[in-house]
Write a protein that holds these residues in place. Structure first.
Motif, mmCIF file in Angstrom:
data_model
loop_
_atom_site.group_PDB
_atom_site.id
_atom_site.type_symbol
_atom_site.label_atom_id
_atom_site.label_comp_id
_atom_site.label_asym_id
_atom_site.label_seq_id
_atom_site.Cartn_x
_atom_site.Cartn_y
_atom_site.Cartn_z
ATOM 1 N N ASN A 1 -9.044 6.419 0.465
ATOM 2 C CA ASN A 1 -7.790 6.724 -0.211
ATOM 3 C C ASN A 1 -7.055 5.409 -0.453
ATOM 4 N N THR A 2 -6.835 5.107 -1.718
ATOM 5 C CA THR A 2 -6.228 3.830 -2.099
ATOM 6 C C THR A 2 -4.730 3.929 -2.365
ATOM 7 N N LYS A 3 -4.111 5.044 -2.025
ATOM 8 C CA LYS A 3 -2.696 5.250 -2.366
ATOM 9 C C LYS A 3 -1.808 4.102 -1.894
ATOM 10 N N ALA A 4 -2.029 3.621 -0.691
ATOM 11 C CA ALA A 4 -1.168 2.588 -0.120
ATOM 12 C C ALA A 4 -1.287 1.242 -0.832
ATOM 13 N N ILE A 5 -2.417 0.995 -1.487
ATOM 14 C CA ILE A 5 -2.611 -0.317 -2.120
ATOM 15 C C ILE A 5 -2.779 -0.223 -3.643
ATOM 16 N N LEU A 6 -2.675 0.955 -4.213
ATOM 17 C CA LEU A 6 -2.936 1.127 -5.638
ATOM 18 C C LEU A 6 -2.041 0.251 -6.514
ATOM 19 N N ALA A 7 -0.751 0.210 -6.220
ATOM 20 C CA ALA A 7 0.161 -0.627 -7.009
ATOM 21 C C ALA A 7 -0.247 -2.093 -6.926
ATOM 22 N N ASP A 8 -0.680 -2.541 -5.759
ATOM 23 C CA ASP A 8 -1.125 -3.922 -5.591
ATOM 24 C C ASP A 8 -2.407 -4.186 -6.388
ATOM 25 N N LEU A 9 -3.307 -3.207 -6.410
ATOM 26 C CA LEU A 9 -4.545 -3.372 -7.176
ATOM 27 C C LEU A 9 -4.244 -3.577 -8.654
ATOM 28 N N VAL A 10 -3.271 -2.833 -9.168
ATOM 29 C CA VAL A 10 -2.917 -2.937 -10.583
ATOM 30 C C VAL A 10 -2.364 -4.331 -10.905
ATOM 31 N N THR A 11 -1.657 -4.942 -9.968
ATOM 32 C CA THR A 11 -1.061 -6.262 -10.228
ATOM 33 C C THR A 11 -2.070 -7.409 -10.140
ATOM 34 N N THR A 12 -3.314 -7.126 -9.796
ATOM 35 C CA THR A 12 -4.311 -8.194 -9.702
ATOM 36 C C THR A 12 -4.697 -8.758 -11.062
ATOM 37 N N GLY A 13 -4.406 -8.004 -12.122
ATOM 38 C CA GLY A 13 -4.791 -8.446 -13.458
ATOM 39 C C GLY A 13 -6.171 -8.006 -13.873
ATOM 40 N N ALA A 14 -6.821 -7.196 -13.055
ATOM 41 C CA ALA A 14 -8.139 -6.677 -13.429
ATOM 42 C C ALA A 14 -8.022 -5.845 -14.701
ATOM 43 N N ASP A 15 -8.999 -5.942 -15.571
ATOM 44 C CA ASP A 15 -8.995 -5.148 -16.794
ATOM 45 C C ASP A 15 -9.209 -3.675 -16.494
ATOM 46 N N ALA A 16 -9.992 -3.388 -15.456
ATOM 47 C CA ALA A 16 -10.325 -2.002 -15.117
ATOM 48 C C ALA A 16 -10.521 -1.872 -13.614
ATOM 49 N N LEU A 17 -10.284 -0.668 -13.122
ATOM 50 C CA LEU A 17 -10.510 -0.357 -11.715
ATOM 51 C C LEU A 17 -11.305 0.937 -11.622
ATOM 52 N N GLU A 18 -12.426 0.901 -10.899
ATOM 53 C CA GLU A 18 -13.172 2.118 -10.614
ATOM 54 C C GLU A 18 -12.703 2.579 -9.246
ATOM 55 N N LEU A 19 -12.128 3.775 -9.210
ATOM 56 C CA LEU A 19 -11.514 4.250 -7.979
ATOM 57 C C LEU A 19 -12.208 5.487 -7.455
ATOM 58 N N ASP A 20 -12.284 5.574 -6.157
ATOM 59 C CA ASP A 20 -12.941 6.666 -5.450
ATOM 60 C C ASP A 20 -12.322 8.013 -5.801
ATOM 61 N N TYR A 21 -13.092 9.050 -5.640
ATOM 62 C CA TYR A 21 -12.638 10.396 -5.987
ATOM 63 C C TYR A 21 -11.461 10.878 -5.146
ATOM 64 N N LYS A 22 -11.186 10.219 -4.039
ATOM 65 C CA LYS A 22 -10.047 10.628 -3.206
ATOM 66 C C LYS A 22 -8.730 10.033 -3.684
ATOM 67 N N THR A 23 -8.788 9.179 -4.690
ATOM 68 C CA THR A 23 -7.589 8.547 -5.238
ATOM 69 C C THR A 23 -6.691 9.590 -5.898
ATOM 70 N N ASP A 24 -5.403 9.464 -5.708
ATOM 71 C CA ASP A 24 -4.418 10.331 -6.370
ATOM 72 C C ASP A 24 -4.418 9.961 -7.854
ATOM 73 N N VAL A 25 -5.047 10.803 -8.686
ATOM 74 C CA VAL A 25 -5.200 10.457 -10.097
ATOM 75 C C VAL A 25 -3.881 10.448 -10.855
ATOM 76 N N ARG A 26 -2.936 11.273 -10.460
ATOM 77 C CA ARG A 26 -1.642 11.254 -11.145
ATOM 78 C C ARG A 26 -0.902 9.946 -10.878
ATOM 79 N N LEU A 27 -0.935 9.495 -9.642
ATOM 80 C CA LEU A 27 -0.332 8.208 -9.310
ATOM 81 C C LEU A 27 -1.065 7.083 -10.041
ATOM 82 N N ALA A 28 -2.386 7.130 -10.031
ATOM 83 C CA ALA A 28 -3.157 6.105 -10.731
ATOM 84 C C ALA A 28 -2.807 6.093 -12.214
#
Length: 135
Positions: free
Chosen positions: A1-28
């Motif tokens: 579950n990446t909920k706690a770090i999802l906002a940080d992942l987005v700020t890395t500048g990556a063009d795309a993120l493949e996220l596990d099925y447990k990720t909150d898709v609405r938040l993502a």
């Protein structure tokens, strides 16, 4: 579950993120829709490998609908697609993506199934994974 770090992942500048099925898709969706491509995130085991084609298509359509307002989405499993996934389930995933109406509002040309999905379908039919170039 990446909920706690999802906002940080987005700020890395990556063009795309493949996220596990447990990720909150609405938040993502809310965090990524204007900046980062979301790749995922069907449950690879209970949906893609063990589910029915109808379940795979329904879950695929749920994700496509959620991300319908952005072109920053690639439909895929939320991890690797298991080698044991039935071909009918992969075809259901591709069908859901290809049959979704084109969204002019999102600037998208079509919901995409991942290149790994297309590769798996080609090789399962005996077609080379990568087209060869004429010499």
């Amino acid at each position: 579950n990446t909920k706690a770090i999802l906002a940080d992942l987005v700020t890395t500048g990556a063009d795309a993120l493949e996220l596990d099925y447990k990720t909150d898709v609405r938040l993502a969706h809310d965090l990524m829709k204007d900046s980062t491509v979301f790749i995922g995130n069907l449950d690879p085991s209970s949906v893609v490998a063990l589910g029915t084609p109808a379940l795979v298509e329904a879950k695929s359509r749920e994700l496509i609908a959620l991300f319908g307002d952005t072109c920053r989405f690639i439909l895929n499993a939320g991890c690797a697609i298991p080698a044991t996934a039935p071909e009918a389930n992969i075809r259901a995933m591709v069908h859901a993506a290809r049959s979704w109406p084109i969204s002019a509002a999102a600037g998208a040309t079509r919901a995409l199934a991942s290149p790994w999905t297309a590769r798996a379908m080609r090789t399962s039919r005996g077609i080379p994974a990568q087209p060869t170039s004429p010499q």
